[in-house]
Design an enzyme around this catalytic site. Structure first.
Site, mmCIF file in Angstrom:
data_model
loop_
_atom_site.group_PDB
_atom_site.id
_atom_site.type_symbol
_atom_site.label_atom_id
_atom_site.label_comp_id
_atom_site.label_asym_id
_atom_site.label_seq_id
_atom_site.Cartn_x
_atom_site.Cartn_y
_atom_site.Cartn_z
ATOM 1 N N HIS A 81 -4.886 12.076 -12.319
ATOM 2 C CA HIS A 81 -4.898 12.180 -13.525
ATOM 3 C C HIS A 81 -6.360 11.594 -14.023
ATOM 4 C CE1 HIS A 81 -0.526 10.204 -14.500
ATOM 5 N NE2 HIS A 81 -0.434 11.752 -14.018
ATOM 6 N N TYR A 207 -0.378 2.810 -22.112
ATOM 7 C CA TYR A 207 -0.264 1.391 -22.261
ATOM 8 C C TYR A 207 0.097 0.960 -23.595
ATOM 9 C CZ TYR A 207 -2.242 1.125 -17.507
ATOM 10 O OH TYR A 207 -2.597 1.082 -15.936
ATOM 11 N N PRO A 298 -0.557 -6.723 -12.400
ATOM 12 C CA PRO A 298 -0.732 -5.368 -12.191
ATOM 13 C C PRO A 298 -1.263 -4.552 -13.281
ATOM 14 C CG PRO A 298 1.640 -6.245 -12.338
ATOM 15 C CD PRO A 298 0.732 -7.438 -12.368
ATOM 16 N N LYS A 302 -4.770 -2.884 -9.786
ATOM 17 C CA LYS A 302 -6.024 -3.131 -8.687
ATOM 18 C C LYS A 302 -5.106 -3.681 -7.364
ATOM 19 C CE LYS A 302 -9.156 -1.608 -11.196
ATOM 20 N NZ LYS A 302 -9.542 -0.382 -10.484
ATOM 21 N N TYR A 389 -11.374 0.730 -14.550
ATOM 22 C CA TYR A 389 -9.835 1.256 -13.952
ATOM 23 C C TYR A 389 -9.878 2.248 -13.037
ATOM 24 C CZ TYR A 389 -5.228 2.923 -15.257
ATOM 25 O OH TYR A 389 -3.971 3.206 -15.099
HETATM 26 P P1 FAS Z 1 1.378 -6.932 1.140
HETATM 27 O O1 FAS Z 1 2.452 -8.310 0.422
HETATM 28 O O2 FAS Z 1 1.943 -5.427 0.787
HETATM 29 O O3 FAS Z 1 2.068 -6.671 2.770
HETATM 30 C C1 FAS Z 1 1.942 -7.954 3.583
HETATM 31 C C2 FAS Z 1 2.961 -7.547 4.584
HETATM 32 O O4 FAS Z 1 3.030 -8.918 5.614
HETATM 33 C C3 FAS Z 1 4.538 -7.510 4.272
HETATM 34 O O5 FAS Z 1 5.060 -6.119 4.794
HETATM 35 C C4 FAS Z 1 5.277 -8.879 4.825
HETATM 36 O O6 FAS Z 1 6.578 -8.392 5.116
HETATM 37 C C5 FAS Z 1 4.460 -9.131 6.052
HETATM 38 N N1 FAS Z 1 4.555 -10.812 6.204
HETATM 39 C C6 FAS Z 1 4.491 -11.761 5.288
HETATM 40 N N2 FAS Z 1 4.650 -12.685 6.064
HETATM 41 C C7 FAS Z 1 4.509 -12.248 7.621
HETATM 42 C C8 FAS Z 1 4.595 -12.919 8.719
HETATM 43 N N3 FAS Z 1 4.756 -14.511 8.588
HETATM 44 N N4 FAS Z 1 4.705 -12.627 9.856
HETATM 45 C C9 FAS Z 1 4.636 -11.220 9.985
HETATM 46 N N5 FAS Z 1 4.474 -10.281 8.869
HETATM 47 C C10 FAS Z 1 4.656 -10.882 7.664
HETATM 48 N N6 FAS Z 1 -0.211 -3.673 -7.387
HETATM 49 C C11 FAS Z 1 -0.572 -2.647 -8.092
HETATM 50 O O7 FAS Z 1 -1.589 -2.210 -7.989
HETATM 51 N N7 FAS Z 1 0.427 -2.086 -9.071
HETATM 52 C C12 FAS Z 1 1.630 -2.535 -9.096
HETATM 53 O O8 FAS Z 1 2.467 -2.092 -9.844
HETATM 54 C C13 FAS Z 1 2.159 -3.589 -8.473
HETATM 55 N N8 FAS Z 1 3.549 -3.939 -8.527
HETATM 56 C C14 FAS Z 1 3.942 -5.127 -7.700
HETATM 57 C C15 FAS Z 1 5.223 -5.588 -7.542
HETATM 58 C C16 FAS Z 1 5.706 -6.468 -6.727
HETATM 59 C C17 FAS Z 1 7.070 -7.026 -6.896
HETATM 60 C C18 FAS Z 1 4.801 -7.267 -5.757
HETATM 61 C C19 FAS Z 1 5.144 -8.370 -5.065
HETATM 62 C C20 FAS Z 1 3.275 -6.719 -5.668
HETATM 63 C C21 FAS Z 1 3.014 -5.558 -6.619
HETATM 64 N N9 FAS Z 1 1.511 -5.093 -6.713
HETATM 65 C C22 FAS Z 1 1.197 -4.069 -7.457
HETATM 66 C C23 FAS Z 1 0.881 -5.656 -5.662
HETATM 67 C C24 FAS Z 1 0.821 -4.913 -4.369
HETATM 68 O O9 FAS Z 1 0.763 -3.845 -4.510
HETATM 69 C C25 FAS Z 1 -0.131 -5.765 -3.374
HETATM 70 O O10 FAS Z 1 -1.425 -5.734 -3.968
HETATM 71 C C26 FAS Z 1 -0.354 -4.854 -2.085
HETATM 72 O O11 FAS Z 1 1.181 -4.896 -1.510
HETATM 73 C C27 FAS Z 1 -1.242 -5.661 -1.293
HETATM 74 O O12 FAS Z 1 -0.781 -5.294 0.207
HETATM 75 P P2 FAS Z 1 -1.080 -6.334 1.393
HETATM 76 O O13 FAS Z 1 -2.236 -6.968 1.095
HETATM 77 O O14 FAS Z 1 -1.005 -5.296 2.687
HETATM 78 O O15 FAS Z 1 0.114 -7.106 1.167
HETATM 79 C C1 PHB Z 2 2.542 1.902 -11.342
HETATM 80 O O1 PHB Z 2 2.706 3.114 -11.506
HETATM 81 O O2 PHB Z 2 3.264 1.321 -10.807
HETATM 82 C C2 PHB Z 2 1.610 1.131 -11.915
HETATM 83 C C3 PHB Z 2 0.577 2.079 -12.618
HETATM 84 C C4 PHB Z 2 -0.526 1.324 -13.476
HETATM 85 C C5 PHB Z 2 -0.575 0.087 -13.685
HETATM 86 C C6 PHB Z 2 0.686 -0.804 -12.855
HETATM 87 C C7 PHB Z 2 1.650 -0.236 -12.169
HETATM 88 O O3 PHB Z 2 -1.413 -0.549 -14.312
#
Ligand code: FAS
Ligand code: PHB
Length: 398
Positions: A81, A207, A298, A302, A389
Site C-alpha cells: 500500500h 480510517y 492498534p 505499531k 505511519y
Molecule cells: P505476543 O503476545 O504476540 O507473543 C507472546 C507469546 O508468549 C505468546 O505466543 C504467548 O502464548 C507466549 N507466552 C505468554 N506467557 C508465556 C509463558 N509463561 N511461557 C511461555 N510462553 C508464554 N498490533 C498491531 O500492530 N495491529 C493490530 O491490529 C493489533 N491487534 C491486536 C489484537 C489483540 C487481541 C492483541 C492482544 C494484540 C494486538 N496487536 C496489534 C498487538 C500485537 O500484534 C502485538 O504487538 C504483537 O503480538 C507483539 O508480539 P510479541 O511481543 O511477540 O507478543
Molecule cells: C489491521 O489490518 O489489523 C490493522 C491495520 C491498521 C491498523 C490497525 C489494524 O492501524
C-alpha cells in the site's frame, strides 16, 4: 505412590520465553549470528498460528524478514500500500505515504508472519518447544540465569547466559523483573474487530472519524476484509449481531456513491485499548522485548512492528557481546529501544486521539476536525503523519 517426575538440566546461550513475533524473530536473528537459543512457548503451534492480531507491516519489518529469508510468501501474498485514507463527514483525504516518504506498508496478517517464522525456525533445526507450563525465570543476577518449566510430564531447568522475555503483556517475565517504572494510560473505549469473507471495496485502508465513533476498513487479501469499530469498554459481544456491525460500519464509513462490501463474518472479538511502557527493559540477564515491555493502541499499527524493532536491537547487542565481550550495547539496549518505543507511543496516541470520539465532548470533536482539516491543507502535517505511519528508518536514532 506419588507420580515420579524426571528432571533434566540443559544449557543454551539465550533462553527465549514466548513464540510470538518478538521471540521467533529474535531466535532467527541470533541463529544468523551463530548464537544458540531455545524458544519456549506456552500455547500449541496450532493456537499461535491461528491467533488473529495485527495486519500491517512497516517497511523496516518487511526488510528485516526478507533479510532472514522468511519473506517469500509475504512478497507473494502481501498487499503493498502507498497510502491511507482519512474520512470524516463524507469527505475523504488521501495521505500519499509513498509519495511523501519513498516507503510503503504491507498488509499481511500477523498469523501469517508467525507461520513463516515457525516454519523457518523448525527448518533450521532450532529448538522451539510448544505447550510448556509452570515456567519461571531465576538467578537473573548470577553468572548463569535459569528457566524452569514443565513439558511432557518432565520438569526442565534451562541454564542460559541471557533470557529474552518475549512473552507478551500477560507473560511471567516482566512480573519477575526487578524494580520497574510503569507508565500506563487506559483508553475509555475498545475496538470490536471482524474478519469477513468480503472483497474489500477500497484499495487502501480507510480510517474514519464519525460522531458515532471511529471505524477502520482494513483487509487481509482481495477476498477477506478486516474491519474495526470503536465500542465502549466491556461491551458484550452479544450486543453486536452481524447485522448491527454492518449497519454501523456503513454509517461510520459512509461516502457518496460508495459502500462497504458485506459478507459472512468468520471472526469477531473485542480488544481493549491501552498505552503501556515499563522501564528499564534490562534486569540483569533478563531483557524484555515486545508486548512484554510495552503496549500501544492498534490505531497506529505499531505493536508488531515495535516488537520486531526491539529484537533487532537486542540481537545486535547480544551478538556484540558474544563476538567481542563488549557489554556496551547490552547496557544501552533499554535506552535505545525506549527512544523508538516512546516515538511509537506518541504516534499511536496521536492517531487514537485524532479519530476516536468521546460522547458529549463537543470541544474535543472540534479539535479533531481542525486537525483533519490541517492534514488536508498542510503537506508538512501530512508528511509527519506519513513518516511515522510507514515507520522511521530503522537506523534512525531519536
Ligand atoms: P505476543 O503476545 O504476540 O507473543 C507472546 C507469546 O508468549 C505468546 O505466543 C504467548 O502464548 C507466549 N507466552 C505468554 N506467557 C508465556 C509463558 N509463561 N511461557 C511461555 N510462553 C508464554 N498490533 C498491531 O500492530 N495491529 C493490530 O491490529 C493489533 N491487534 C491486536 C489484537 C489483540 C487481541 C492483541 C492482544 C494484540 C494486538 N496487536 C496489534 C498487538 C500485537 O500484534 C502485538 O504487538 C504483537 O503480538 C507483539 O508480539 P510479541 O511481543 O511477540 O507478543
Ligand atoms: C489491521 O489490518 O489489523 C490493522 C491495520 C491498521 C491498523 C490497525 C489494524 O492501524
Amino acid at each position: 505412590m506419588g507420580t515420579v517426575i524426571s528432571e533434566t538440566v540443559t544449557r543454551t546461550q539465550v533462553g527465549i520465553v514466548g513464540a510470538g513475533p518478538a521471540g521467533l524473530t529474535l531466535s532467527l536473528l541470533l541463529a544468523r549470528a551463530g548464537i544458540e537459543s531455545v524458544v519456549l512457548e506456552s500455547r500449541s503451534r496450532e493456537y499461535i498460528e491461528r491467533r488473529v492480531r495485527a495486519g500491517l507491516l512497516e517497511q523496516n519489518t518487511v526488510d528485516l524478514l526478507r533479510s532472514l529469508g522468511v519473506a517469500e510468501r509475504l512478497d507473494r501474498e502481501g498487499l503493498l500500500h502507498n497510502g491511507i485514507y482519512l474520512r470524516h463527514e463524507g469527505q475523504t483525504l488521501h495521505i500519499p505515504i509513498f509519495e511523501l516518504t519513498g516507503r510503503q506498508v504491507t498488509i499481511y496478517g500477523q498469523q501469517e508472519v508467525v507461520k513463516d517464522l515457525v516454519a523457518e525456525r523448525l527448518a533450521q533445526g532450532g529448538t522451539l518447544d510448544f505447550e510448556v507450563s509452570d515456567l519461571a525465570v531465576h538467578d537473573l543476577d548470577a553468572d548463569l540465569a535459569r528457566i524452569t518449566y514443565s513439558s511432557g510430564g518432565v520438569r526442565h531447568t534451562l541454564e542460559c547466559d541471557f533470557i529474552a522475555g518475549c512473552d507478551g503483556f500477560h507473560g511471567v517475565c516482566r512480573a519477575s523483573a526487578g524494580a520497574l517504572i510503569e507508565h500506563e494510560y487506559v483508553y475509555p473505549f475498545s475496538w470490536l474487530g471482524i474478519l469477513a469473507e468480503a472483497p474489500p471495496s477500497t484499495d487502501e485502508l480507510i480510517y474514519a472519524w464519525h460522531e458515532h465513533g471511529f471505524a477502520l476498513y482494513s483487509m487481509r487479501s482481495s477476498k477477506v476484509s478486516r474491519l474495526y469499530l470503536q465500542v465502549p469498554n466491556d461491551e458484550p459481544l452479544d450486543d453486536w449481531p452481524d447485522e448491527r456491525i454492518w449497519a454501523e460500519l456503513q454509517t461510520r464509513l459512509a461516502s457518496a456513491g460508495w459502500s462497504v462490501t458485506e459478507g459472512p463474518i468468520f471472526e469477531k472479538g473485542v480488544t481493549p485499548m491501552r498505552s503501556y511502557v515499563c522501564e528499564p527493559l534490562r534486569h540483569g540477564r533478563l531483557f524484555l522485548a515486545g508486548d512484554a515491555a510495552h503496549i500501544v493502541p492498534p490505531t497506529g499499527a505499531k505493536g508488531l512492528n515495535l516488537a520486531v524493532n526491539d529484537v533487532r536491537l537486542l540481537a545486535a547487542a547480544l551478538a556484540s557481546w558474544y563476538r567481542s565481550g563488549s557489554i556496551d550495547d547490552l547496557d544501552g539496549y533499554s535506552e535505545t529501544a525506549l527512544r523508538r518505543i516512546w516515538r511509537a507511543q506518541d504516534f499511536s496516541n496521536y492517531m487514537t486521539q485524532l479519530l476516536h470520539r468521546l460522547a458529549g465532548d463537543t470541544f474535543g470533536g472540534k479539535l479533531q476536525l481542525a486537525r483533519l482539516g490541517y492534514l488536508a491543507r498542510s503537506s508538512a502535517a501530512a508528511t509527519s503523519l506519513a513518516e511515522n505511519y510507514v515507520g522511521l528508518p530503522a537506523t534512525e536514532e531519536f
